[in-house]
Design a protein around this motif. Sequence first.
Motif, PDB file in Angstrom:
ATOM      1  N   VAL A   8     -34.567 -15.136 -35.295  1.00  0.00           N
ATOM      2  CA  VAL A   8     -34.376 -15.094 -33.845  1.00  0.00           C
ATOM      3  C   VAL A   8     -33.032 -15.701 -33.482  1.00  0.00           C
ATOM      4  O   VAL A   8     -32.251 -15.124 -32.715  1.00  0.00           O
ATOM      5  N   ALA A  55     -36.468  -9.003 -35.077  1.00  0.00           N
ATOM      6  CA  ALA A  55     -36.686 -10.439 -34.863  1.00  0.00           C
ATOM      7  C   ALA A  55     -37.856 -10.684 -33.901  1.00  0.00           C
ATOM      8  O   ALA A  55     -38.131 -11.828 -33.559  1.00  0.00           O
ATOM      9  N   LEU A  57     -38.047 -10.029 -30.783  1.00  0.00           N
ATOM     10  CA  LEU A  57     -37.606 -10.486 -29.463  1.00  0.00           C
ATOM     11  C   LEU A  57     -37.812  -9.435 -28.387  1.00  0.00           C
ATOM     12  O   LEU A  57     -37.909  -9.767 -27.207  1.00  0.00           O
ATOM     13  N   GLY A  75     -41.360 -13.497 -30.540  1.00  0.00           N
ATOM     14  CA  GLY A  75     -40.096 -13.995 -31.079  1.00  0.00           C
ATOM     15  C   GLY A  75     -39.691 -15.315 -30.455  1.00  0.00           C
ATOM     16  O   GLY A  75     -39.179 -16.208 -31.139  1.00  0.00           O
ATOM     17  N   ALA A  79     -39.095 -18.938 -32.331  1.00  0.00           N
ATOM     18  CA  ALA A  79     -37.916 -19.801 -32.174  1.00  0.00           C
ATOM     19  C   ALA A  79     -38.336 -21.194 -31.732  1.00  0.00           C
ATOM     20  O   ALA A  79     -37.829 -22.193 -32.244  1.00  0.00           O
TER      21      ALA A  79
END
Length: 108
Positions: A8, A55, A57, A75, A79
């Motif tokens: 991420v 990722a 996201l 995502g 993180a």
Amino acid sequence: MPTNGVKVLGALADDTRRAVFESLPQGPKAVGEIAEALGVTSSAVSQHLKVLREARLVMMRPQGNRRLYSLDPRGLADARDYLEQFWPSAIAAYSAALSEAKAAPEGE
């Protein structure tokens, strides 16, 4: 093997990719809408969206012959989980610096 939290952070390190990501909180958008708003080609946006999807996201859902992209909370959770491992040591360092500042004589 890097965790998804690391992926991420890497995905968001690119300025244009981060701009693509930051264009989505208001709601789902098609590639063309993102490209027009950012002043880049649809092809470039598609490449950035691919990395952001990997990722976790952003996510994509088809709507007719268009693909709409929106934020994927997984995502962001990855993180947050990655960064939280550093929180206790960051708080301890801040506390130590504060204690040192209080113990130092005035004017130093």
